[in-house]
Enzyme design. Sequence first.
Site, short mmCIF file in Angstrom:
data_model
loop_
_atom_site.label_atom_id
_atom_site.label_comp_id
_atom_site.label_asym_id
_atom_site.label_seq_id
_atom_site.Cartn_x
_atom_site.Cartn_y
_atom_site.Cartn_z
N GLU A 22 -14.59 -10.75 9.72
CA GLU A 22 -15.06 -9.37 9.83
C GLU A 22 -16.49 -9.27 10.33
OE1 GLU A 22 -14.53 -6.80 6.45
OE2 GLU A 22 -12.45 -7.47 6.15
N HIS A 43 0.81 -1.21 0.00
CA HIS A 43 0.00 0.00 0.00
C HIS A 43 0.85 1.27 0.00
CE1 HIS A 43 -3.08 -2.91 1.63
NE2 HIS A 43 -3.55 -2.50 0.46
N CYS A 49 -14.06 -6.83 2.19
CA CYS A 49 -12.94 -6.77 1.26
C CYS A 49 -11.65 -6.98 2.03
CB CYS A 49 -12.92 -5.47 0.48
SG CYS A 49 -13.28 -4.01 1.42
N GLU A 100 -4.25 1.83 -3.00
CA GLU A 100 -4.75 0.50 -3.30
C GLU A 100 -4.59 0.31 -4.80
OE1 GLU A 100 -5.44 -1.90 -1.47
OE2 GLU A 100 -6.68 -1.39 0.24
N HIS A 140 -7.42 -9.13 1.59
CA HIS A 140 -6.36 -9.72 0.77
C HIS A 140 -6.16 -11.18 1.17
CE1 HIS A 140 -5.44 -5.44 1.50
NE2 HIS A 140 -5.20 -5.45 0.21
N HIS A 197 -1.41 -5.82 -6.35
CA HIS A 197 -1.52 -7.01 -5.51
C HIS A 197 -2.92 -7.61 -5.61
CE1 HIS A 197 -2.67 -3.59 -2.93
NE2 HIS A 197 -3.48 -4.45 -2.32
N GLU A 215 -5.07 -2.83 -6.92
CA GLU A 215 -5.50 -4.21 -6.70
C GLU A 215 -6.06 -4.88 -7.95
OE1 GLU A 215 -6.57 -4.12 -2.02
OE2 GLU A 215 -8.26 -3.85 -3.37
#
Length: 174
Positions: free
Chosen positions: A86, A26, A66, A112, A68, A32, A114
Site C-alpha cells: 500500500e 463483507h 489495514c 466489517e 486481511h 474474519h 473483524e
Amino acid sequence: MALGEPRIPAIAADGSLYPVGKMEAHRNGLLHVAVSVFLVSNGRLLIQRRADAKYHCGGLWANTCCSHPHWDEPAAEAAARRLTEELGTGRVPLTAVGDLTYRADVGGGLVEHEHVHLFYGKVPVELALAPDPDEVAATRWIGIGELRREMAADAGRFAPWFRIYADRRPDLMG
C-alpha cells in the site's frame, strides 16, 4: 465465492478458522481476521486517505495500513506485506500490540466484522513512501491532539474502524 476472489480467514462460532471470499465476508458481516498497522514518528501517526475507488470507505482517512491476511498467512506477515504494497515502505520493524474485535457498517451494504491483530512501529519521519494510487490517495503525519480535534469536528471524514481504534486504543495514535 466468486472466481478469483481473495480468500481470507473467517472465524467460526467455535473459534476455528475457515476460508471465505473477502467480499462474501463483507456482504454477510462474517467475523474474519484482519490486520492494522500504526507507524509513529516523534509522537505523530502516519495516516492515509483511502483511494476514492476502494470497494468501501473510499476517500476516508484511516490508520497507516489495514487489510486481511490471505488464507494460511500469519497476521504479522500480512501486516508487513500490506504496508509495503500500500505505502511502498519496504520492511519496517513492527511489534504486535494486541488485538480487538469490532463490527461496523461501512456503507454500500457492507459490514466489517473483524478480529484485528494490531501492529505498531516507530520510524523516522523521513520514511520514504511510494503509495499505490489504487490503494492510497494521500498520506500525512498527525499528532494525537490534532487527530482528536479533527475527528470531533467531522467524524465522517474518518473510516469507522479508525474512530473505533482511536477510542479503544489511544496508545497507538502517537
